[in-house]
Design a protein around this motif. Structure first.
Motif, PDB file in Angstrom:
ATOM      1  N   UNK A   1     -23.013  53.048  52.758  1.00  0.00           N
ATOM      2  CA  UNK A   1     -23.404  54.206  53.341  1.00  0.00           C
ATOM      3  C   UNK A   1     -23.570  54.123  55.037  1.00  0.00           C
ATOM      4  N   UNK A   2     -24.162  53.085  55.550  1.00  0.00           N
ATOM      5  CA  UNK A   2     -23.942  52.486  56.789  1.00  0.00           C
ATOM      6  C   UNK A   2     -22.485  52.508  57.331  1.00  0.00           C
ATOM      7  N   UNK A   3     -21.549  52.021  56.678  1.00  0.00           N
ATOM      8  CA  UNK A   3     -20.290  51.819  57.331  1.00  0.00           C
ATOM      9  C   UNK A   3     -19.617  53.346  57.395  1.00  0.00           C
ATOM     10  N   UNK A   4     -19.993  53.902  56.428  1.00  0.00           N
ATOM     11  CA  UNK A   4     -19.677  55.502  56.291  1.00  0.00           C
ATOM     12  C   UNK A   4     -20.124  56.363  57.335  1.00  0.00           C
TER      13      UNK A   4
ATOM     14  N   UNK B   1     -27.910  53.504  68.313  1.00  0.00           N
ATOM     15  CA  UNK B   1     -29.012  54.492  68.522  1.00  0.00           C
ATOM     16  C   UNK B   1     -28.818  55.653  67.973  1.00  0.00           C
ATOM     17  N   UNK B   2     -27.632  56.270  67.903  1.00  0.00           N
ATOM     18  CA  UNK B   2     -27.299  57.572  67.230  1.00  0.00           C
ATOM     19  C   UNK B   2     -27.347  57.451  65.772  1.00  0.00           C
ATOM     20  N   UNK B   3     -27.045  56.295  65.006  1.00  0.00           N
ATOM     21  CA  UNK B   3     -27.121  56.292  63.720  1.00  0.00           C
ATOM     22  C   UNK B   3     -28.447  56.237  63.439  1.00  0.00           C
ATOM     23  N   UNK B   4     -29.592  55.385  64.092  1.00  0.00           N
ATOM     24  CA  UNK B   4     -30.755  54.997  63.850  1.00  0.00           C
ATOM     25  C   UNK B   4     -31.605  56.459  64.312  1.00  0.00           C
TER      26      UNK B   4
ATOM     27  N   UNK C   1     -26.705  48.320  64.185  1.00  0.00           N
ATOM     28  CA  UNK C   1     -27.794  49.036  63.325  1.00  0.00           C
ATOM     29  C   UNK C   1     -28.233  48.501  62.140  1.00  0.00           C
ATOM     30  N   UNK C   2     -27.675  47.715  61.408  1.00  0.00           N
ATOM     31  CA  UNK C   2     -27.973  46.898  60.323  1.00  0.00           C
ATOM     32  C   UNK C   2     -29.074  45.842  60.728  1.00  0.00           C
ATOM     33  N   UNK C   3     -29.214  45.136  61.867  1.00  0.00           N
ATOM     34  CA  UNK C   3     -30.144  44.441  62.446  1.00  0.00           C
ATOM     35  C   UNK C   3     -31.236  44.997  62.769  1.00  0.00           C
ATOM     36  N   UNK C   4     -31.222  46.311  63.227  1.00  0.00           N
ATOM     37  CA  UNK C   4     -32.441  47.107  63.572  1.00  0.00           C
ATOM     38  C   UNK C   4     -32.967  47.492  62.286  1.00  0.00           C
ATOM     39  N   UNK C   5     -32.052  48.142  61.039  1.00  0.00           N
ATOM     40  CA  UNK C   5     -32.671  48.389  59.926  1.00  0.00           C
ATOM     41  C   UNK C   5     -33.248  47.335  59.219  1.00  0.00           C
ATOM     42  N   UNK C   6     -32.841  46.255  59.108  1.00  0.00           N
ATOM     43  CA  UNK C   6     -33.334  44.916  58.536  1.00  0.00           C
ATOM     44  C   UNK C   6     -34.958  44.686  59.145  1.00  0.00           C
ATOM     45  N   UNK C   7     -35.097  45.045  60.289  1.00  0.00           N
ATOM     46  CA  UNK C   7     -36.278  44.547  61.167  1.00  0.00           C
ATOM     47  C   UNK C   7     -37.221  45.684  61.186  1.00  0.00           C
ATOM     48  N   UNK C   8     -36.780  46.913  61.007  1.00  0.00           N
ATOM     49  CA  UNK C   8     -37.707  48.077  60.913  1.00  0.00           C
ATOM     50  C   UNK C   8     -37.691  48.622  59.569  1.00  0.00           C
ATOM     51  N   UNK C   9     -37.165  47.994  58.460  1.00  0.00           N
ATOM     52  CA  UNK C   9     -37.299  48.526  57.081  1.00  0.00           C
ATOM     53  C   UNK C   9     -38.621  48.947  56.897  1.00  0.00           C
TER      54      UNK C   9
END
Ligand code: ZN
Ligand code: ZN
Length: 430
Positions: free
Chosen positions: A18-21, A138-141, A418-426
């Motif tokens: 989903x993130x890549x998409x 920033x946009x995706x997050x 984006x994946x790094x931020x999501x990992x740390x903010x999950x």
């Protein structure tokens, strides 16, 4: 058939990610942003338009934006409930290089340097890739606030190439006027790694750099009457040779260190002994103790050689630019590397040894924040494979010929950030 299924399994899974998409609908906009940034590079400490573009993007996404931090630095905060604060960093500046890539969107910009000289400007270090990925993340997050909690802190840093922007932002209250982040993450494109790949180094990753300007003084006169002079050219020549012993004889061979005299200038004519000779020296190391020892050693050797020649004045040494070594927090690095390997595959996420290049991203870690900067491959995979076969040397960062393979590099960079931020903010599991 079984073999075919196994081969197909990974790409099918990856395409469904989903993130890549989620990059697909914003890619055209990011591509246009990259081309605009590439065409309009600005020199260190002159990033007026570039920082305005970054601030504008963040405002439109709903960030709380502050500008003019430590020069043209920008901070954008997106608060999304209780949780950690994660900083994502991009750097804004280009370099005084005339672009020779031949791409239709090549920079034609001419600017005035700090020294008042007219110079061509180019994004030859790929900071335009970093900014594009940063805006993409920033946009995706901002669009996926249901998937994370905490505070996202976007930092657009000026003057990376002079090694001064990160420190200037910190001195201007980056971690006091704004929340001190729990983690800081950044990326840098890599000119020796194919696009689609990500690389990391745990612990020390990039060296410290000190630029030393030294002046050796003598007493000038006629070249025919050397006995009436003190020849600074001979002192300089002896000094350059003696400086080599700092690494070869005084440094522990297991500690990386470089002392390179990159510039030596003195005199104007065959038969005139000049008054002075100027040296420019780059000093690189990893450990603070090694760095201090090398700098003190340069001072000591230059003074001793001058004294041995009975020079009328002690040489002067000035450290004009300094960047500390970049230390990637090992726990953060292994956490992010494991996450990226799980989503991109083990062959796409590789470990690299440290390099003697430098990054002032180092300052955020030194300010007490667990920090990591990862490499993102920038070379067209086919070009990379050909170069590997033929042994051809690919254009390095800071080369007038360096041009990243833009789509795969941008997509991988956006995904990584984006994946790094999501990992740390999950959100914690319910
Ligand atoms: Zn650079
Ligand atoms: Zn750079």
């Amino acid at each position: 058939m079984m073999i075919l299924c196994t081969v197909l399994a990974a790409p099918v899974l990856a395409a469904a990610d989903p993130l890549r998409k989620s990059i697909d609908p914003i890619y055209a906009d990011l591509d246009a942003l990259y081309i605009d940034l590439h065409k309009t590079p600005e020199l260190s400490r002159q990033e007026v338009q570039t920082s305005a573009k970054m601030a504008d993007r963040l405002r439109r996404l709903g960030f709380d934006v502050t500008t003019q931090i430590g020069g043209h630095g920008v901070v954008g905060l997106l608060r999304n409930g209780d949780g950690p604060t994660v900083m994502l960093r991009a750097d804004l500046d280009g370099l005084p290089i005339e672009e020779k890539t031949g791409v239709p969107y090549a920079s034609q910009v001419i600017a005035t340097s700090a020294a008042g000289k007219s110079v061509p400007v180019m994004h030859a270090c790929g900071h335009d890739i970093h900014m594009t990925a940063w805006v993409g993340a920033a946009t995706l997050l901002a669009n996926a606030r249901d998937r994370w909690r905490g505070t996202l802190m976007m930092v657009a840093q000026p003057a990376e190439e002079t090694g001064s922007g990160a420190l200037a932002m910190l001195k201007d209250g980056l971690f006091t006027r704004f929340p001190k982040p729990d983690f800081a993450f950044g990326i840098h494109d890599h000119s020796g790694l194919p696009a689609g790949k990500v690389a990391f180094t745990s612990g020390f990753a990039l060296a410290s750099v000190d630029s030393v300007d030294a002046t050796i003084f003598g007493r000038g006169g006629h070249g025919a009457y050397p006995h009436t002079t003190v020849d600074p050219i001979v002192i300089a020549a002896r000094s350059v040779v003696a400086l080599q012993t700092l690494v070869a004889r005084e440094n522990n061979p297991l500690d990386p260190a470089v002392v390179t005299v990159g510039s030596i200038h003195g005199g104007s004519k065959h038969n005139i002994i000049p008054d002075e000779v100027r040296l420019q020296i780059t000093v690189r190391s990893y450990k603070e103790a090694v760095r201090k020892k090398l700098l003190a050693g340069i001072d000591r050797i230059l003074k001793a050689e001058a004294a041995a020649a009975n020079a009328p004045r002690e040489p002067t040494t000035v450290v004009s630019e300094s960047t500390p070594a970049t230390f990637n927090d090992p726990a953060l690095t292994s956490r992010l590397a494991a996450m990226l390997r799980a989503r991109m595959g083990t062959t796409a996420v590789v470990e690299l040894p440290p390099v003697m290049g430098a990054e002032d991203f180092a300052e955020y870690g030194r300010a007490g924040v667990p920090a990591a900067i990862f490499w993102v491959g920038g070379v067209e995979p086919q070009k990379f494979a050909e170069a590997k076969r033929s042994g051809a040397v690919l254009p390095s960062l800071h080369s007038p010929h360096f041009v990243p393979a833009r789509e795969p590099t941008i997509r991988t960079a956006v995904e990584t950030m984006t994946a790094a931020a999501l990992e740390l903010l999950a959100k914690p599991a319910p």
